[in-house]
Design an enzyme around this catalytic site. Sequence first.
Site, short mmCIF file in Angstrom:
data_model
loop_
_atom_site.label_atom_id
_atom_site.label_comp_id
_atom_site.label_asym_id
_atom_site.label_seq_id
_atom_site.Cartn_x
_atom_site.Cartn_y
_atom_site.Cartn_z
N HIS A 1 43.73 43.75 54.19
CA HIS A 1 43.61 42.66 53.75
C HIS A 1 43.51 41.59 52.53
CE1 HIS A 1 44.29 41.56 58.23
NE2 HIS A 1 43.96 42.64 58.53
N GLU B 1 42.84 47.59 59.49
CA GLU B 1 44.85 46.96 60.13
C GLU B 1 45.01 47.45 58.43
OE1 GLU B 1 45.13 43.83 63.27
OE2 GLU B 1 44.63 43.16 60.80
N ASP C 1 40.95 37.46 52.45
CA ASP C 1 42.36 38.18 52.61
C ASP C 1 43.20 37.81 52.36
OD1 ASP C 1 43.87 38.95 55.69
OD2 ASP C 1 41.57 38.69 56.51
#
Length: 643
Positions: free
Chosen positions: A289, A356, A215
């Site tokens: 990420h 995301e 991440d």
Amino acid sequence: MKKIVCKKITLLNRSLIIINYFIAFLSLTTLQAKAADSIAIIPKPLAMQVHDGHFVLTNSTTVTSTSSDADVKESIQWFINKIATSTGYHLSTKKSKNAISLILNKYADTSLHGEGYTLKVTSSMITITANKPAGLFYGLQTVLQLLPPSIESVTDVQNVKWTMPCVDIKDVPRFGWRGLMLDVSRHFFTKQEVEEYIDQMARYKYNTLHLHLADDQGWRIEIKSLPELTKVGAWRVKRTGRWGTFMAAFAGEPATDGGFYTQEDMKEIIKYAQDRFITILPEIDVPAHSLALIASYPNLSCTQLPYSVNAGGKGYERNDNVLCIGNDSTFSMLDKIFTEIATLFPNPYIHIGGDEAYKGFWDECPKCQKRMADEHLKNVDELQSYFVKRVEKIVESKGKKLIGWDEILEGGLAPNATVMSWRGMSGGIAAAKMNHQVVMTPWDYCYLDLYQGEPSGEPPTYGLCRLSDSYNYEPVPDSIDEKFILGGQGNLWTESVPTFRHAEYMTWPRAIALAEVYWSSRANKNWTNFITRLEKQFPRLDAANVKYSKSMYNVIFEPARIKNSDFGVTLASEVKGLDIYYTFDNTNPDEFSPKFDGKPIQFPVGATYLNAITYRDGKPIGEQINVPKDVLEKRLDEKHHVY
């Protein structure tokens, strides 16, 4: 006359015999019911009958099997070692009169499937039968739960009689995917800590550990062909405090916080998990990420700006953490990564994240715009879909299947992808209706990083997921064929989880509730009964030195508008039958303070805090919680109480 009297006496005797028999039957039934109530197995078995008598585990007990299967032998050795730790007994594998026998069915009982088992405990013998070694292992887990709680002790315990009740159990899991996710990127956990987590999962018959390995805040797995990933991406500057408030690295500040698993480390973790019938699902989160990846290889982003690994701040401007999809080196890099990941992990899936992604950089990137034109893509959603479909081909070329978060639906789902639905259940429903397989993990039931009780009494995080929310969760929507639902998992994101002890606190007991959701039949679930059994698990966790939350005992504060007045507050708790005492004068409430009687209470003039605590049988059981008046007022205007 004598004959009549004799007949009456005979009838009376018969009646007395029947009555005595009935009383004895009721007494036996009552005793058996009490014995059944004392058994606290979680997840709850499919069927169980309790009989008179007990089996006594001694130093002379043996563990045997006629099977030559290597996994069965491994389970036997695991059990022998487990027993030795707490009892000091060194069980033999030779036959004896006091034995635990593991039997692999020669003729498979189809009703047991691959992970089910039957368990029969008599006063002289324990017999576990299963179609596959996994079933025998789960049967051994149930045997441990039938023994006294001290069996989980990490040191030798003296003066305990190791008995278990005589029972017949048949047990089959509802779902084949029963998982927990541990985020090791936001905070790194050592190999030993991951193995401890695996042991805790095995106790409740979980079979999948999803490791979030990459991440913005850290890259955690060695990729030998790309050494910069662990040389740079595994390390960030050290910060302590509230996540999201940390300052970025200063010029020249050394990056000392982090770590990674070598491939040899991971092989050992994988083997440790396999010995407990748990498979490791690796996740490399792309295309977003990805800052730790970009910090290691800056040419992979659209901006190609130099970054350090995120230390836990608010993030970089416009979330410049996405890979450039127009750059062919992105895909060649991912090919190298997934080649090594596929070789290392035996799990049939590779998780590619897909969640995301901020798409603004793709809109402005000449390379991404050219890719869209060349591939006739209408918008950046379709560009992300192009990325996922291309990565799916890479993953499949390694002999693996792709799974991703539900954002991979956007722009069109890859042909063979499995969806992990986290933003509620709608993504899973949509995927299932397209005949794709689904793992259900909606955040409001399954996110273990959320508050589990009154936020004023918990370490800071976000959102709210109580124990009862997790337990009452049903993974299969009414509109969906259950065959498309592989199962589900709980997810522990670790932005606000800096230590392993806190990881335990956030995981348990909500993951115990989810274990029953994924294993036990829907008809077998009962909240009140679960709480009774759960409370008997706590001494086991204590014996194992596992930290867990008791937030289920704490006061729930529910503010509501009252006509012609300010507002009132109702007090409750997840566990029913507790007494609640409260004060408004900034003192600590106890059993001599006002007792909540079910009617909303109101703040006296000048009062700014409501303090409350729960009691059971005259003793405190929950923590004292102190809630400011202005916090409760704010909740009146919040629809879903998201803190």
